[in-house]
Design an enzyme around this catalytic site. Structure first.
Site, PDB file in Angstrom:
ATOM      1  N   LYS A  14      11.671  -0.724   4.204  1.00 30.33           N
ATOM      2  CA  LYS A  14      11.173  -1.023   5.553  1.00 30.33           C
ATOM      3  C   LYS A  14      10.490  -2.387   5.616  1.00 30.33           C
ATOM      4  O   LYS A  14      10.723  -3.165   6.529  1.00 30.33           O
ATOM      5  CB  LYS A  14      10.174   0.059   6.025  1.00 30.33           C
ATOM      6  CG  LYS A  14      10.768   1.458   6.091  1.00 30.33           C
ATOM      7  CD  LYS A  14       9.777   2.450   6.692  1.00 30.33           C
ATOM      8  CE  LYS A  14       8.507   2.653   5.874  1.00 30.33           C
ATOM      9  NZ  LYS A  14       8.710   3.359   4.592  1.00 30.33           N
ATOM     10  N   ARG A  89       3.900   8.359  11.463  1.00 32.81           N
ATOM     11  CA  ARG A  89       4.203   9.070  10.230  1.00 32.81           C
ATOM     12  C   ARG A  89       3.907  10.567  10.337  1.00 32.81           C
ATOM     13  O   ARG A  89       4.107  11.283   9.357  1.00 32.81           O
ATOM     14  CB  ARG A  89       3.338   8.494   9.119  1.00 32.81           C
ATOM     15  CG  ARG A  89       4.125   7.852   7.967  1.00 32.81           C
ATOM     16  CD  ARG A  89       3.088   7.226   7.093  1.00 32.81           C
ATOM     17  NE  ARG A  89       3.461   6.873   5.773  1.00 32.81           N
ATOM     18  CZ  ARG A  89       3.735   5.627   5.382  1.00 32.81           C
ATOM     19  NH1 ARG A  89       3.819   4.652   6.249  1.00 32.81           N
ATOM     20  NH2 ARG A  89       3.934   5.374   4.111  1.00 32.81           N
ATOM     21  N   ARG A 128       8.926  -2.280  -8.047  1.00 34.67           N
ATOM     22  CA  ARG A 128       8.005  -2.991  -7.154  1.00 34.67           C
ATOM     23  C   ARG A 128       6.593  -3.006  -7.739  1.00 34.67           C
ATOM     24  O   ARG A 128       5.864  -3.981  -7.619  1.00 34.67           O
ATOM     25  CB  ARG A 128       8.013  -2.316  -5.780  1.00 34.67           C
ATOM     26  CG  ARG A 128       7.154  -2.999  -4.749  1.00 34.67           C
ATOM     27  CD  ARG A 128       7.469  -2.489  -3.355  1.00 34.67           C
ATOM     28  NE  ARG A 128       6.612  -1.379  -2.986  1.00 34.67           N
ATOM     29  CZ  ARG A 128       6.748  -0.669  -1.856  1.00 34.67           C
ATOM     30  NH1 ARG A 128       7.720  -0.912  -1.030  1.00 34.67           N
ATOM     31  NH2 ARG A 128       5.927   0.304  -1.588  1.00 34.67           N
ATOM     32  N   ARG A 134       0.222  -3.524  -6.025  1.00 36.96           N
ATOM     33  CA  ARG A 134      -0.223  -2.314  -5.334  1.00 36.96           C
ATOM     34  C   ARG A 134      -0.409  -1.196  -6.344  1.00 36.96           C
ATOM     35  O   ARG A 134       0.535  -0.776  -7.004  1.00 36.96           O
ATOM     36  CB  ARG A 134       0.813  -1.897  -4.283  1.00 36.96           C
ATOM     37  CG  ARG A 134       0.653  -2.627  -2.979  1.00 36.96           C
ATOM     38  CD  ARG A 134       1.704  -2.204  -1.999  1.00 36.96           C
ATOM     39  NE  ARG A 134       1.738  -0.755  -1.757  1.00 36.96           N
ATOM     40  CZ  ARG A 134       2.521  -0.190  -0.860  1.00 36.96           C
ATOM     41  NH1 ARG A 134       3.328  -0.923  -0.136  1.00 36.96           N
ATOM     42  NH2 ARG A 134       2.492   1.116  -0.692  1.00 36.96           N
ATOM     43  N   ARG A 146       3.361  10.480  -2.553  1.00 36.46           N
ATOM     44  CA  ARG A 146       3.754   9.809  -1.306  1.00 36.46           C
ATOM     45  C   ARG A 146       5.082  10.343  -0.799  1.00 36.46           C
ATOM     46  O   ARG A 146       5.257  10.550   0.397  1.00 36.46           O
ATOM     47  CB  ARG A 146       3.837   8.298  -1.538  1.00 36.46           C
ATOM     48  CG  ARG A 146       2.439   7.655  -1.527  1.00 36.46           C
ATOM     49  CD  ARG A 146       2.403   6.350  -2.272  1.00 36.46           C
ATOM     50  NE  ARG A 146       3.302   5.355  -1.762  1.00 36.46           N
ATOM     51  CZ  ARG A 146       3.819   4.363  -2.486  1.00 36.46           C
ATOM     52  NH1 ARG A 146       3.499   4.252  -3.764  1.00 36.46           N
ATOM     53  NH2 ARG A 146       4.616   3.487  -1.940  1.00 36.46           N
TER      54      ARG A 146
HETATM   55  P1  ADP Z   1       5.090   3.045   1.567  1.00 39.28           P
HETATM   56  O1  ADP Z   1       5.976   3.272   2.758  1.00 39.28           O
HETATM   57  O2  ADP Z   1       5.771   2.378   0.436  1.00 39.28           O
HETATM   58  O3  ADP Z   1       4.340   4.278   1.127  1.00 39.28           O
HETATM   59  P2  ADP Z   1       3.030   1.788   3.209  1.00 39.28           P
HETATM   60  O4  ADP Z   1       2.496   0.432   3.030  1.00 39.28           O
HETATM   61  O5  ADP Z   1       3.762   2.077   4.490  1.00 39.28           O
HETATM   62  O6  ADP Z   1       3.968   2.002   1.967  1.00 39.28           O
HETATM   63  O7  ADP Z   1       1.860   2.865   3.092  1.00 39.28           O
HETATM   64  C1  ADP Z   1       0.951   2.889   2.016  1.00 39.28           C
HETATM   65  C2  ADP Z   1      -0.084   3.990   2.235  1.00 39.28           C
HETATM   66  O8  ADP Z   1      -0.842   3.693   3.429  1.00 39.28           O
HETATM   67  C3  ADP Z   1       0.465   5.399   2.469  1.00 39.28           C
HETATM   68  O9  ADP Z   1       0.682   6.081   1.254  1.00 39.28           O
HETATM   69  C4  ADP Z   1      -0.676   6.028   3.287  1.00 39.28           C
HETATM   70  O10 ADP Z   1      -1.746   6.430   2.469  1.00 39.28           O
HETATM   71  C5  ADP Z   1      -1.165   4.880   4.138  1.00 39.28           C
HETATM   72  N1  ADP Z   1      -0.508   4.831   5.473  1.00 39.28           N
HETATM   73  C6  ADP Z   1       0.307   3.845   5.923  1.00 39.28           C
HETATM   74  N2  ADP Z   1       0.725   4.099   7.171  1.00 39.28           N
HETATM   75  C7  ADP Z   1       0.188   5.291   7.522  1.00 39.28           C
HETATM   76  C8  ADP Z   1       0.253   6.119   8.681  1.00 39.28           C
HETATM   77  N3  ADP Z   1       0.981   5.767   9.751  1.00 39.28           N
HETATM   78  N4  ADP Z   1      -0.448   7.281   8.692  1.00 39.28           N
HETATM   79  C9  ADP Z   1      -1.182   7.645   7.645  1.00 39.28           C
HETATM   80  N5  ADP Z   1      -1.284   6.933   6.513  1.00 39.28           N
HETATM   81  C10 ADP Z   1      -0.624   5.762   6.441  1.00 39.28           C
END
Ligand code: ADP
Length: 191
Positions: A14, A89, A128, A134, A146
């Site tokens: 994404k 999400r 990654r 990260r 996750r």
């Molecule tokens: P990835 O899709 O690789 O997990 P992101 O950068 O989208 O990476 O998200 C990293 C973390 O940030 C998630 O594991 C969660 O803890 C938090 N997070 C991101 N977006 C949301 C969301 N919309 N609702 C709740 N938690 C979120």
């Protein structure tokens, strides 16, 4: 305005595709993951709260992310459109987003859902982790948490948009450019 949601599990590409899409279509990129990491870097109270969830691979509470997106929409009144990445999400977040966009009289045009096998996801995330800096990408247990959150809470978000016939599945495997082309074809047929 043209608003789109880029959807898919962690590691589905994404972030990579968002960068290319915003530059081609002039959209404002709203990545909740990036916004949360920014809050953590600045050590704000919101960042401190979010960190404890993110470190475990759990989702951050809905009200935290929803209010963060609400502010981001307010701060970008002149945007030509939004690309939502990593949001919504949960179904609560999806309903909240619809309400926020209703106020702006600008709906979601389409949800593009990247389809990637689980083996490929795990491989990409571990690779990654070697360079992203990260911490949630280096620990296999956190990665699995996750992916579990995705299955338990996030997959239903696609069902929500399916009711409105807004979901398009896109093959998320292959070269970055090939996947980008597939996404552009879907966007161009809807603009
Ligand atoms: P990835 O899709 O690789 O997990 P992101 O950068 O989208 O990476 O998200 C990293 C973390 O940030 C998630 O594991 C969660 O803890 C938090 N997070 C991101 N977006 C949301 C969301 N919309 N609702 C709740 N938690 C979120």
């Amino acid at each position: 305005m043209f608003n789109l949601i880029l959807f898919g599990p962690p590691g589905s590409g994404k972030g990579t595709q968002s960068e290319k899409l915003i530059s081609r279509y002039g959209l404002k990129h709203l990545s909740t993951g990036d916004l949360l990491r920014h809050e953590i870097t600045r050590n704000t109270p919101l960042g401190q709260e979010a960190k404890s969830f993110m470190d475990k691979g759990s989702l951050v509470p809905d009200e935290v992310v929803i209010s963060m997106i609400g502010s981001a929409l307010d701060e970008n009144q002149d945007a030509k459109g939004f690309l939502f990445d990593g949001f919504p999400r949960t179904s609560t977040q999806a309903e909240a987003l619809d309400k926020l966009l209703e106020l702006k009289k600008t709906p979601i045009a389409v949800m593009l859902a990247l389809d990637v096998s689980e083996d490929e996801l795990l491989k990409r995330l571990l690779i990654r982790g070697e360079t992203s800096g990260r911490s949630d990408d280096t620990n296999e247990q956190v990665i699995r948490a996750r992916i579990k959150e995705y299955h338990d809470k996030t997959l239903v978000v696609a069902d929500y948009y399916r009711k409105f016939r807004k979901v398009v599945m896109v093959n998320g495997e292959g070269s970055v450019d090939n996947i980008f082309q597939r996404l552009c074809i879907e966007i161009d047929s809807r603009r």
